[in-house]
Design an enzyme around this catalytic site. Structure first.
Site, PDB file in Angstrom:
ATOM      1  CE1 TYR A  30      28.568  36.445  59.226  1.00 60.53           C
ATOM      2  CE2 TYR A  30      26.382  35.515  58.915  1.00 60.53           C
ATOM      3  CZ  TYR A  30      27.750  35.488  58.664  1.00 60.53           C
ATOM      4  OH  TYR A  30      28.280  34.509  57.861  1.00 60.53           O
TER       5      TYR A  30
ATOM      6  CB  SER B 106      31.244  32.967  58.923  1.00 58.06           C
ATOM      7  OG  SER B 106      31.934  34.154  58.626  1.00 58.06           O
TER       8      SER B 106
ATOM      9  CE  LYS C  91      26.649  31.812  59.772  1.00 58.11           C
ATOM     10  NZ  LYS C  91      25.832  30.717  59.221  1.00 58.11           N
TER      11      LYS C  91
HETATM   12  C1  WQD Z   1      35.517  42.766  52.161  1.00 57.58           C
HETATM   13  C2  WQD Z   1      36.438  43.987  52.158  1.00 57.58           C
HETATM   14  C3  WQD Z   1      35.414  45.934  53.144  1.00 57.58           C
HETATM   15  C4  WQD Z   1      32.335  46.596  50.168  1.00 57.58           C
HETATM   16  C5  WQD Z   1      31.547  39.461  55.201  1.00 57.58           C
HETATM   17  C6  WQD Z   1      31.089  38.564  56.309  1.00 57.58           C
HETATM   18  C7  WQD Z   1      31.666  37.180  56.131  1.00 57.58           C
HETATM   19  C8  WQD Z   1      31.311  36.654  54.783  1.00 57.58           C
HETATM   20  C9  WQD Z   1      31.764  37.624  53.699  1.00 57.58           C
HETATM   21  C10 WQD Z   1      29.401  35.207  54.998  1.00 57.58           C
HETATM   22  C11 WQD Z   1      36.349  44.785  53.470  1.00 57.58           C
HETATM   23  C12 WQD Z   1      35.723  46.165  51.668  1.00 57.58           C
HETATM   24  C13 WQD Z   1      33.388  46.066  50.894  1.00 57.58           C
HETATM   25  C14 WQD Z   1      32.511  47.833  49.474  1.00 57.58           C
HETATM   26  C15 WQD Z   1      34.768  47.939  50.261  1.00 57.58           C
HETATM   27  N1  WQD Z   1      29.919  36.418  54.714  1.00 57.58           N
HETATM   28  N2  WQD Z   1      34.585  46.741  50.935  1.00 57.58           N
HETATM   29  N3  WQD Z   1      33.733  48.462  49.559  1.00 57.58           N
HETATM   30  O1  WQD Z   1      33.052  42.097  55.563  1.00 57.58           O
HETATM   31  O2  WQD Z   1      35.104  40.705  54.906  1.00 57.58           O
HETATM   32  O3  WQD Z   1      32.941  39.581  55.280  1.00 57.58           O
HETATM   33  O4  WQD Z   1      31.172  38.901  53.970  1.00 57.58           O
HETATM   34  O5  WQD Z   1      29.936  34.181  55.190  1.00 57.58           O
HETATM   35  O6  WQD Z   1      31.132  36.358  57.140  1.00 57.58           O
HETATM   36  O7  WQD Z   1      31.561  39.076  57.526  1.00 57.58           O
HETATM   37  O8  WQD Z   1      33.229  40.989  53.287  1.00 57.58           O
HETATM   38  O9  WQD Z   1      32.941  41.759  50.984  1.00 57.58           O
HETATM   39  O10 WQD Z   1      31.762  43.022  52.856  1.00 57.58           O
HETATM   40  O11 WQD Z   1      34.230  43.216  52.587  1.00 57.58           O
HETATM   41  O12 WQD Z   1      35.864  48.537  50.322  1.00 57.58           O
HETATM   42  O13 WQD Z   1      31.578  48.365  48.802  1.00 57.58           O
HETATM   43  O14 WQD Z   1      35.994  44.890  51.136  1.00 57.58           O
HETATM   44  O15 WQD Z   1      35.714  47.100  53.896  1.00 57.58           O
HETATM   45  O16 WQD Z   1      37.644  45.297  53.743  1.00 57.58           O
HETATM   46  P1  WQD Z   1      33.627  40.945  54.835  1.00 57.58           P
HETATM   47  P2  WQD Z   1      32.954  42.262  52.378  1.00 57.58           P
END
Ligand code: WQD
Length: 338
Positions: A149, A124, A153
């Site tokens: 997490y 990741s 990785k």
């Molecule tokens: C994306 C953006 C949030 C939810 C994680 C893991 C990564 C991968 C993908 C496995 C951020 C914003 C989110 C919400 C929001 N997983 N957000 N409201 O954190 O970039 O990555 O998931 O491989 O390894 O770290 O993904 O989709 O949680 O967030 O505003 O209800 O959306 O703050 O900026 P993230 P995410």
């Protein structure tokens, strides 16, 4: 060729299984259904016409694994099986270390004992933390992980590299995913978060379909074009194809003993508001969202340097953000049928 896919009924795993079957690979799936549902196996069969061999086994169960490896001549492994919630890993770090590291350890032990040469590992972009330079390339060193997490990785990639250096018959690739989103065009497989989704896109689709009241946008004060955080969202079908390219690269690679790692992203960064606008426009609906404080552990901006994957794996992403958002919506609506 017979490929063992651990976590093969999960989100990325199931899409990769469909790609493998479409390219005439025979697939054996191990999945303990901790973050997937058995109807995904039926739907893989509906899409491909082939029902993969499936074992409902926990990778920590060495006896169960022994049975699988004694029943099949495995030519290579694609290892997806791991817990992947950033927020859950903060609340329960040792659940993550125990599962993610010991599962990989078991897989590597069986590779060693059963003389299996090829492995593709699901890593990741979180291994980079908040990069100093963007786009982030594979040459960037790991920064201190911002959550357990991400640390699992980082440690897993190190274990794989050391294993390959120790065992000169093995070749391995780590694929560093950016943000996988969307669903298969058939709307028969897709993301299946258990409980309240951590990730943005499933939260968007559940809000749009009425399961969730409203979407919280975490942070409007980032130093970006619209104040919301930026990520490199990649269509899960593009991501599945990258696994096939990686596996074929290992099979064909002259160099008999190498460890390689590749970014798997689009090279384009989109903000949360960009994603919301795409979802609303392509699906012709309005989302109920509000701006809230930043989420702990989030980074401001990351997107991928895609040159190495393109040059070495001969792979690049093809699907647009609108494709990602329309496929995610079709899948969410179709979920009511399962
Ligand atoms: C994306 C953006 C949030 C939810 C994680 C893991 C990564 C991968 C993908 C496995 C951020 C914003 C989110 C919400 C929001 N997983 N957000 N409201 O954190 O970039 O990555 O998931 O491989 O390894 O770290 O993904 O989709 O949680 O967030 O505003 O209800 O959306 O703050 O900026 P993230 P995410």
């Amino acid at each position: 060729m017979k490929v063992l896919v651990t976590g093969g009924l999960g989100y990325i795993g199931s899409h990769t299984v469909v790609e493998l079957i479409a390219n005439n690979y025979e697939v054996v799936i191990i999945d303990n259904l901790s973050n997937s549902e058995i109807f995904i196996l039926d739907n893989i069969e509906k899409i491909t016409g082939v029902r993969p061999i499936f074992y409902n086994i926990n990778l920590l169960d060495s006896q169960g694994l022994e049975e699988v490896f004694n029943s099949h001549k495995i030519d290579g492994i694609i290892h997806f099986a791991a817990f992947k919630s950033v927020s859950e890993s903060v609340k329960n770090p040792f659940k993550y270390y125990n599962n993610n590291l010991n599962s990989l350890m078991n897989v590597l032990n069986f590779m060693n004992n059963k003389n299996i040469k090829n492995i593709v590992f699901s890593s990741s972009c979180t291994v980079y933390g908040q990069p100093d330079k963007l786009p982030v390339s594979e040459a960037e060193p790991f920064k201190k992980a911002t959550n357990p997490y991400a640390k699992t990785k980082q440690i897993s990639e190190g274990m794989l590299e050391d294993f390959i250096n120790f065992n000169d018959r093995v070749r391995g690739i780590s694929l560093r995913y950016f943000n996988p989103v969307g669903a298969h065009d058939s709307a028969l497989i897709g993301e299946l978060p258990k409980g309240i989704p951590d990730n943005l896109v499933p939260y968007i689709t559940q809000t749009a379909v009425g399961i969730r009241e409203e979407l919280s946008v975490f942070g409007k004060d980032y130093n970006t074009h619209d104040g919301t955080a930026i990520r490199d969202y990649i269509h899960v079908e593009d991501l599945a194809k990258a696994h096939l390219k990686a596996f074929n690269f290992l099979n064909d690679s002259e160099d008999k003993n190498n460890y390689e790692f590749f970014n798997v992203g689009t090279g384009i960064g989109y903000s949360v508001l960009d994603v919301i606008n795409s979802f609303e426009n392509i699906n012709n609906l309005k989302l109920n969202f509000f701006f809230k404080d930043r989420r702990d552990g989030d980074i401001e901006e990351i997107y991928s340097d895609v040159k190495k994957s393109k040059k070495v794996l001969k792979w690049k992403s093809e699907r647009s953000l609108d494709d990602m958002m329309s496929s995610a919506w079709r899948w969410q609506k179709n979920l009511a049928n399962f």
